[in-house]
Design a protein around this motif. Structure first.
Motif, PDB file in Angstrom:
ATOM      1  N   ASN A  41       0.810  -1.219   0.000  1.00  0.00           N
ATOM      2  CA  ASN A  41       0.000   0.000   0.000  1.00  0.00           C
ATOM      3  C   ASN A  41       0.850   1.278   0.000  1.00  0.00           C
ATOM      4  OD1 ASN A  41       1.012  -0.120   2.576  1.00  0.00           O
ATOM      5  ND2 ASN A  41      -0.952   0.144   3.619  1.00  0.00           N
ATOM      6  N   ARG A  42       2.125   1.154  -0.398  1.00  0.00           N
ATOM      7  CA  ARG A  42       3.009   2.330  -0.383  1.00  0.00           C
ATOM      8  C   ARG A  42       2.487   3.437  -1.293  1.00  0.00           C
ATOM      9  NH1 ARG A  42       7.251  -1.714  -0.507  1.00  0.00           N
ATOM     10  NH2 ARG A  42       8.249  -1.803   1.543  1.00  0.00           N
ATOM     11  N   GLY A  43       2.022   3.053  -2.486  1.00  0.00           N
ATOM     12  CA  GLY A  43       1.532   4.053  -3.424  1.00  0.00           C
ATOM     13  C   GLY A  43       0.368   4.834  -2.852  1.00  0.00           C
ATOM     14  N   SER A  44      -0.559   4.123  -2.199  1.00  0.00           N
ATOM     15  CA  SER A  44      -1.742   4.777  -1.629  1.00  0.00           C
ATOM     16  C   SER A  44      -1.353   5.717  -0.484  1.00  0.00           C
ATOM     17  CB  SER A  44      -2.728   3.720  -1.119  1.00  0.00           C
ATOM     18  OG  SER A  44      -3.145   2.867  -2.160  1.00  0.00           O
ATOM     19  N   ILE A  45      -0.491   5.235   0.415  1.00  0.00           N
ATOM     20  CA  ILE A  45      -0.105   6.028   1.585  1.00  0.00           C
ATOM     21  C   ILE A  45       0.643   7.294   1.172  1.00  0.00           C
ATOM     22  CG2 ILE A  45       1.299   6.057   3.672  1.00  0.00           C
ATOM     23  CD1 ILE A  45      -1.246   4.414   3.921  1.00  0.00           C
ATOM     24  N   PHE A  46       1.603   7.124   0.266  1.00  0.00           N
ATOM     25  CA  PHE A  46       2.389   8.292  -0.145  1.00  0.00           C
ATOM     26  C   PHE A  46       1.526   9.276  -0.920  1.00  0.00           C
ATOM     27  CE2 PHE A  46       5.789  10.704  -2.181  1.00  0.00           C
ATOM     28  CZ  PHE A  46       6.695  10.818  -1.138  1.00  0.00           C
ATOM     29  N   SER A  47       0.556   8.759  -1.676  1.00  0.00           N
ATOM     30  CA  SER A  47      -0.319   9.646  -2.436  1.00  0.00           C
ATOM     31  C   SER A  47      -1.178  10.507  -1.504  1.00  0.00           C
ATOM     32  CB  SER A  47      -1.211   8.843  -3.387  1.00  0.00           C
ATOM     33  OG  SER A  47      -2.145   8.052  -2.680  1.00  0.00           O
ATOM     34  N   ILE A  48      -1.612   9.942  -0.375  1.00  0.00           N
ATOM     35  CA  ILE A  48      -2.402  10.715   0.595  1.00  0.00           C
ATOM     36  C   ILE A  48      -1.559  11.857   1.159  1.00  0.00           C
ATOM     37  CG2 ILE A  48      -3.534  10.634   2.853  1.00  0.00           C
ATOM     38  CD1 ILE A  48      -4.372   7.758   2.169  1.00  0.00           C
ATOM     39  N   TYR A  49      -0.317  11.557   1.478  1.00  0.00           N
ATOM     40  CA  TYR A  49       0.611  12.596   1.953  1.00  0.00           C
ATOM     41  C   TYR A  49       0.742  13.706   0.915  1.00  0.00           C
ATOM     42  CZ  TYR A  49       5.284  14.692   2.023  1.00  0.00           C
ATOM     43  OH  TYR A  49       6.329  15.560   1.938  1.00  0.00           O
ATOM     44  N   MET A  50       0.891  13.323  -0.352  1.00  0.00           N
ATOM     45  CA  MET A  50       1.059  14.300  -1.414  1.00  0.00           C
ATOM     46  C   MET A  50      -0.209  15.122  -1.623  1.00  0.00           C
ATOM     47  SD  MET A  50       4.146  14.289  -2.533  1.00  0.00           S
ATOM     48  CE  MET A  50       4.008  15.136  -4.110  1.00  0.00           C
TER      49      MET A  50
END
Length: 227
Positions: free
Chosen positions: A1-10
């Motif tokens: 879920n790295r893509g999802s988590i980092f996208s929320i931060y962005m």
């Protein structure tokens, strides 16, 4: 879920950045007012950390910067981070210049920049989520194609067409990939890295991204003076 988590931060970061564009209409950019407002916002940014009762994280283990390891680990993420820095810094620094030379008002320029941010906010999570389900490199290719097509489409607008609804729709699409590429690079690099190297990977990618942000404006300035 790295893509999802980092996208929320962005998304959170870019939403704030989008709001910041409209500070341009609050005061004359030639006065010192906006610099003072920036200083106040920096001071306010310290407050949540200063008053938090949460326990501070343990100090990080000392790590060495190893860009060569980063490239061997993931050449796609290493090269992609440099390119991402070139793209985002070129747009961030010379988008307003383009707007001004095209005859746009301060509000129009702020809307131009915010439009790209809207696209980034809309596209971040879908790209991140998709990259968690399929090979992230395929998602990078999709983002690249969207960026190339929308960038070419924008180059066909001129005169009164600049600032139109169709123009802004392409800006939103273009913005959707400007800031999404770096997120995909970070997630991909961590996919193929060891957990003990995550800090080293993050630091290395930031430096490569920073190198790109220095190259972009220098090249763009020369290109805009020639064409």
């Amino acid at each position: 879920n790295r893509g999802s988590i980092f996208s929320i931060y962005m998304v959170v970061s870019l939403t704030a950045t989008m709001g910041g564009q409209y500070l341009l209409v609050v005061a004359d950019p030639q006065l010192d007012t906006l610099f003072m407002m920036g200083a106040i916002l920096y001071a306010l940014a310290v407050v949540p950390t200063a008053i938090s009762k949460a326990q501070s994280p343990a100090p990080l283990t000392q790590v060495d910067l190893d860009l060569m390891m980063l490239f061997k680990n993931s050449p796609v993420a290493a090269v992609g981070s440099i390119i991402s820095g070139i793209i985002s810094s070129t747009w961030g620094n010379f988008g307003p210049v383009y707007g001004q030379q095209s005859g746009m008002s301060s509000v129009g320029i702020a809307t131009l920049m915010a439009g790209a941010m809207v696209g980034a906010v809309l596209f971040q999570y879908p790209f991140g989520r998709l990259s968690d389900k399929i090979d992230r490199r395929y998602v990078m290719v999709i983002a690249g194609v969207i960026g190339a097509v929308s960038g070419f489409a924008l180059s066909t607008f001129s005169g009164d067409q600049i600032g139109s609804n169709i123009f802004m729709a392409w800006i939103v699409l273009y913005g959707g990939v400007i800031y999404s590429i770096y997120s995909l690079n970070v997630a991909h690099a961590n996919d193929v890295g060891e957990p003990s190297d995550f800090v080293k990977i993050a630091g290395g990618l930031l430096i490569l991204y920073g190198i790109g942000t220095m190259i972009g404006p220098l090249v763009a300035a020369q290109m805009m003076s020639q064409f």
